[in-house]
Write a protein that holds these residues in place. Structure first.
Motif, PDB file in Angstrom:
ATOM      1  N   THR A 145       5.569  -3.212   8.087  1.00  0.00           N
ATOM      2  CA  THR A 145       6.275  -4.460   7.840  1.00  0.00           C
ATOM      3  C   THR A 145       7.571  -4.534   8.633  1.00  0.00           C
ATOM      4  O   THR A 145       7.947  -3.573   9.321  1.00  0.00           O
ATOM      5  CB  THR A 145       6.544  -4.621   6.330  1.00  0.00           C
ATOM      6  OG1 THR A 145       7.022  -5.942   6.054  1.00  0.00           O
ATOM      7  CG2 THR A 145       7.530  -3.586   5.831  1.00  0.00           C
ATOM      8  N   LEU A 146       8.235  -5.657   8.550  1.00  0.00           N
ATOM      9  CA  LEU A 146       9.478  -5.845   9.304  1.00  0.00           C
ATOM     10  C   LEU A 146      10.640  -5.097   8.674  1.00  0.00           C
ATOM     11  O   LEU A 146      11.466  -4.519   9.375  1.00  0.00           O
ATOM     12  CB  LEU A 146       9.803  -7.339   9.399  1.00  0.00           C
ATOM     13  CG  LEU A 146       8.753  -8.196  10.121  1.00  0.00           C
ATOM     14  CD1 LEU A 146       9.111  -9.668   9.999  1.00  0.00           C
ATOM     15  CD2 LEU A 146       8.661  -7.799  11.592  1.00  0.00           C
ATOM     16  N   ASN A 147      10.720  -5.102   7.350  1.00  0.00           N
ATOM     17  CA  ASN A 147      11.809  -4.435   6.637  1.00  0.00           C
ATOM     18  C   ASN A 147      11.264  -3.890   5.326  1.00  0.00           C
ATOM     19  O   ASN A 147      10.959  -4.646   4.415  1.00  0.00           O
ATOM     20  CB  ASN A 147      12.959  -5.409   6.385  1.00  0.00           C
ATOM     21  CG  ASN A 147      14.182  -4.715   5.820  1.00  0.00           C
ATOM     22  OD1 ASN A 147      14.129  -4.080   4.773  1.00  0.00           O
ATOM     23  ND2 ASN A 147      15.308  -4.826   6.521  1.00  0.00           N
ATOM     24  N   ALA A 148      11.104  -2.573   5.265  1.00  0.00           N
ATOM     25  CA  ALA A 148      10.484  -1.959   4.103  1.00  0.00           C
ATOM     26  C   ALA A 148      11.259  -2.230   2.818  1.00  0.00           C
ATOM     27  O   ALA A 148      10.676  -2.392   1.750  1.00  0.00           O
ATOM     28  CB  ALA A 148      10.357  -0.444   4.324  1.00  0.00           C
ATOM     29  N   VAL A 153      11.476  -5.186  -2.500  1.00  0.00           N
ATOM     30  CA  VAL A 153      12.009  -6.146  -3.463  1.00  0.00           C
ATOM     31  C   VAL A 153      10.954  -7.197  -3.796  1.00  0.00           C
ATOM     32  O   VAL A 153      10.722  -7.520  -4.961  1.00  0.00           O
ATOM     33  CB  VAL A 153      13.289  -6.810  -2.910  1.00  0.00           C
ATOM     34  CG1 VAL A 153      13.729  -7.945  -3.823  1.00  0.00           C
ATOM     35  CG2 VAL A 153      14.403  -5.780  -2.764  1.00  0.00           C
ATOM     36  N   PHE A 154      10.284  -7.720  -2.765  1.00  0.00           N
ATOM     37  CA  PHE A 154       9.254  -8.734  -2.978  1.00  0.00           C
ATOM     38  C   PHE A 154       8.135  -8.194  -3.867  1.00  0.00           C
ATOM     39  O   PHE A 154       7.790  -8.792  -4.909  1.00  0.00           O
ATOM     40  CB  PHE A 154       8.686  -9.186  -1.628  1.00  0.00           C
ATOM     41  CG  PHE A 154       7.491 -10.098  -1.740  1.00  0.00           C
ATOM     42  CD1 PHE A 154       7.652 -11.465  -1.922  1.00  0.00           C
ATOM     43  CD2 PHE A 154       6.200  -9.590  -1.667  1.00  0.00           C
ATOM     44  CE1 PHE A 154       6.553 -12.308  -2.038  1.00  0.00           C
ATOM     45  CE2 PHE A 154       5.099 -10.422  -1.773  1.00  0.00           C
ATOM     46  CZ  PHE A 154       5.267 -11.785  -1.960  1.00  0.00           C
ATOM     47  N   TYR A 155       7.538  -7.070  -3.485  1.00  0.00           N
ATOM     48  CA  TYR A 155       6.413  -6.537  -4.252  1.00  0.00           C
ATOM     49  C   TYR A 155       6.850  -6.050  -5.628  1.00  0.00           C
ATOM     50  O   TYR A 155       6.105  -6.176  -6.608  1.00  0.00           O
ATOM     51  CB  TYR A 155       5.729  -5.411  -3.475  1.00  0.00           C
ATOM     52  CG  TYR A 155       4.884  -5.912  -2.323  1.00  0.00           C
ATOM     53  CD1 TYR A 155       3.605  -6.418  -2.536  1.00  0.00           C
ATOM     54  CD2 TYR A 155       5.378  -5.903  -1.022  1.00  0.00           C
ATOM     55  CE1 TYR A 155       2.833  -6.887  -1.474  1.00  0.00           C
ATOM     56  CE2 TYR A 155       4.624  -6.374   0.045  1.00  0.00           C
ATOM     57  CZ  TYR A 155       3.345  -6.867  -0.194  1.00  0.00           C
ATOM     58  OH  TYR A 155       2.596  -7.339   0.856  1.00  0.00           O
ATOM     59  N   ASP A 173      13.455   5.941   6.253  1.00  0.00           N
ATOM     60  CA  ASP A 173      13.231   4.517   6.503  1.00  0.00           C
ATOM     61  C   ASP A 173      12.037   3.980   5.721  1.00  0.00           C
ATOM     62  O   ASP A 173      11.582   2.871   5.985  1.00  0.00           O
ATOM     63  CB  ASP A 173      12.996   4.272   8.004  1.00  0.00           C
ATOM     64  CG  ASP A 173      14.247   4.530   8.823  1.00  0.00           C
ATOM     65  OD1 ASP A 173      15.346   4.323   8.283  1.00  0.00           O
ATOM     66  OD2 ASP A 173      14.117   4.949   9.982  1.00  0.00           O
ATOM     67  N   GLN A 174      11.533   4.743   4.778  1.00  0.00           N
ATOM     68  CA  GLN A 174      10.354   4.341   4.024  1.00  0.00           C
ATOM     69  C   GLN A 174      10.680   4.113   2.560  1.00  0.00           C
ATOM     70  O   GLN A 174      11.633   4.665   2.016  1.00  0.00           O
ATOM     71  CB  GLN A 174       9.257   5.407   4.103  1.00  0.00           C
ATOM     72  CG  GLN A 174       8.615   5.569   5.468  1.00  0.00           C
ATOM     73  CD  GLN A 174       7.451   6.533   5.409  1.00  0.00           C
ATOM     74  OE1 GLN A 174       7.410   7.431   4.569  1.00  0.00           O
ATOM     75  NE2 GLN A 174       6.492   6.352   6.304  1.00  0.00           N
ATOM     76  N   VAL A 175       9.856   3.288   1.936  1.00  0.00           N
ATOM     77  CA  VAL A 175       9.841   3.154   0.483  1.00  0.00           C
ATOM     78  C   VAL A 175       8.520   3.732   0.010  1.00  0.00           C
ATOM     79  O   VAL A 175       7.457   3.373   0.526  1.00  0.00           O
ATOM     80  CB  VAL A 175       9.969   1.687   0.047  1.00  0.00           C
ATOM     81  CG1 VAL A 175       9.909   1.578  -1.472  1.00  0.00           C
ATOM     82  CG2 VAL A 175      11.258   1.075   0.577  1.00  0.00           C
ATOM     83  N   ALA A 185       1.379   4.761  -2.004  1.00  0.00           N
ATOM     84  CA  ALA A 185       1.620   3.790  -0.938  1.00  0.00           C
ATOM     85  C   ALA A 185       2.981   4.045  -0.307  1.00  0.00           C
ATOM     86  O   ALA A 185       3.914   4.488  -0.978  1.00  0.00           O
ATOM     87  CB  ALA A 185       1.545   2.368  -1.472  1.00  0.00           C
ATOM     88  N   ARG A 186       3.055   3.732   0.976  1.00  0.00           N
ATOM     89  CA  ARG A 186       4.311   3.843   1.711  1.00  0.00           C
ATOM     90  C   ARG A 186       4.580   2.516   2.406  1.00  0.00           C
ATOM     91  O   ARG A 186       3.693   1.954   3.054  1.00  0.00           O
ATOM     92  CB  ARG A 186       4.241   4.980   2.735  1.00  0.00           C
ATOM     93  CG  ARG A 186       4.062   6.351   2.094  1.00  0.00           C
ATOM     94  CD  ARG A 186       3.978   7.461   3.134  1.00  0.00           C
ATOM     95  NE  ARG A 186       3.762   8.753   2.498  1.00  0.00           N
ATOM     96  CZ  ARG A 186       4.730   9.534   2.027  1.00  0.00           C
ATOM     97  NH1 ARG A 186       5.997   9.149   2.141  1.00  0.00           N
ATOM     98  NH2 ARG A 186       4.449  10.685   1.460  1.00  0.00           N
TER      99      ARG A 186
END
Length: 266
Positions: A145-148, A153-155, A173-175, A185-186
Motif C-alpha cells: 500500500t501507499l502508507n501502511a 487506521v482504515f482497516y 515500516d510495517q504494521v 498479515a503485514r
C-alpha cells in the motif's frame, strides 16, 4: 468443519481466486501448490481447494462474468456486513459488490480501501481451524500500500480490530496484524511508495502460500504458463518469490529454510 465468526472477528477468514478458466486454474494450482479440488457450495463454476481433506481456498470462474481482472482476494470476518459496508463508505472506501446473501446463511461483500486495494468481508460461518499461518491455510497475507499506517487506521476502524481477537503492532515500516498472538498479515508501504512513477504497481492484498520446496513450485508454474515476477527473497527462516498465474493473478510462494536450502537462483 464449520464454526461461527466469533473467534475470527476482524481476522482473515478465507481467500478466493476469481479466474476465467476454472479447469485450467485447477490444473495450475494442483501442480504448483499440490491442491485437490471439490465442487464449491455457493454455486456452479466454483471449486474448493483442499490439502489432505482440509479446505484451503476457493476458485471461481468469475473474472470473465464480472469483467474484472483475475485476482486473489482476502476476506475478513465481520459481525454485521451491512454495518461494515457503511463504515467502509464513511471512511472513503468503495463497495463494489454486496452485501450479497447466500443459501449457506452467510453474507459477503467486495470492497476497495482508500488506495484501491480490493478486499472482502464475510458475515456467517467459517471453516473451523482455517487460520492464516497454521495448517494448510496461507502462510500470511501482505498489503502492499501507499502508507501502511494510514491503511491500518482504515482497516482497524472498518473491521473493528480493537474489539476482536486481533491486535496490531508497529515494526519498522510495517504494521503487523496478529490473531491469538500469531502474525497473520503485514501492511507494508515500502513496495509502492513510488507507485505514481510506476503505474503497473498498485496497492493490493497479496496471498503467500507455503510449499515444501521453492524451486519445484517455480518450475511447475513456468511449465504451465505462469511467470516468476520477482527475485527470490529470504529472511532467517524462509524464502519466497512472487508468481503470476496464466490468467494474470498474482500470489507468492514461500518455503521454510529448514526444508528448502538456498540454491542461488535470482
Amino acid at each position: 468443519m464449520q464454526d461461527s465468526t466469533g473467534d475470527a472477528l476482524g481476522a482473515p477468514c478465507w481467500v478466493s481466486l476469481a479466474t476465467r478458466d476454472l479447469e485450467a486454474a485447477q490444473r495450475f494450482y494442483a501442480a504448483v501448490l499440490g491442491w485437490t479440488f471439490r465442487p464449491g457450495g455457493l454455486g456452479e463454476g466454483l471449486a474448493v481447494a483442499e490439502v489432505e481433506g482440509a479446505p484451503v481456498a476457493e476458485i471461481g470462474a468469475l473474472a470473465g462474468e464480472l469483467e474484472v481482472p483475475a485476482a486473489w482476494t482476502a476476506y475478513f470476518a465481520v459481525e454485521n456486513a451491512d454495518e461494515t459496508v457503511a463504515r467502509i463508505r464513511e471512511r472513503g472506501g468503495t463497495v463494489g459488490v454486496g452485501p450479497v446473501s447466500f443459501e449457506t446463511g452467510g453474507r459477503g461483500a467486495l470492497a476497495t480501501d482508500r488506495d484501491g486495494a480490493v478486499f472482502g468481508i464475510w458475515e456467517g460461518i467459517v471453516f473451523s481451524g482455517w487460520r492464516v499461518g497454521s495448517g494448510h491455510a496461507p502462510a500470511w497475507l501482505e498489503l502492499l500500500t501507499l502508507n501502511a499506517f494510514d491503511a491500518a487506521v482504515f482497516y482497524g476502524e472498518v473491521l473493528r480490530w480493537a474489539d476482536g481477537p486481533v491486535e496490531i503492532s508497529y515494526e519498522d515500516d510495517q504494521v503487523v496484524l496478529r490473531h491469538h498472538g500469531e502474525p497473520v498479515a503485514r501492511l507494508n508501504s515500502g513496495p509502492v511508495e513510488t507507485a505514481a512513477l510506476q503505474p503497473q504497481v498498485r496497492p493490493r492484498w497479496r496471498v503467500h502460500f507455503r510449499v515444501p520446496a521453492l524451486e519445484p513450485a517455480l518450475e511447475a508454474a513456468e511449465a504451465l504458463g505462469g511467470r516468476v515476477m520477482s527475485d527470490i527473497e529470504e529472511n532467517a527462516s524462509e524464502r519466497w518469490a512472487a508468481l503470476r498465474d496464466p490468467d494474470g493473478a498474482l500470489f507468492t510462494v514461500t518455503a521454510s529454510l529448514t526444508h528448502d536450502q538456498p540454491t542461488g537462483r535470482s
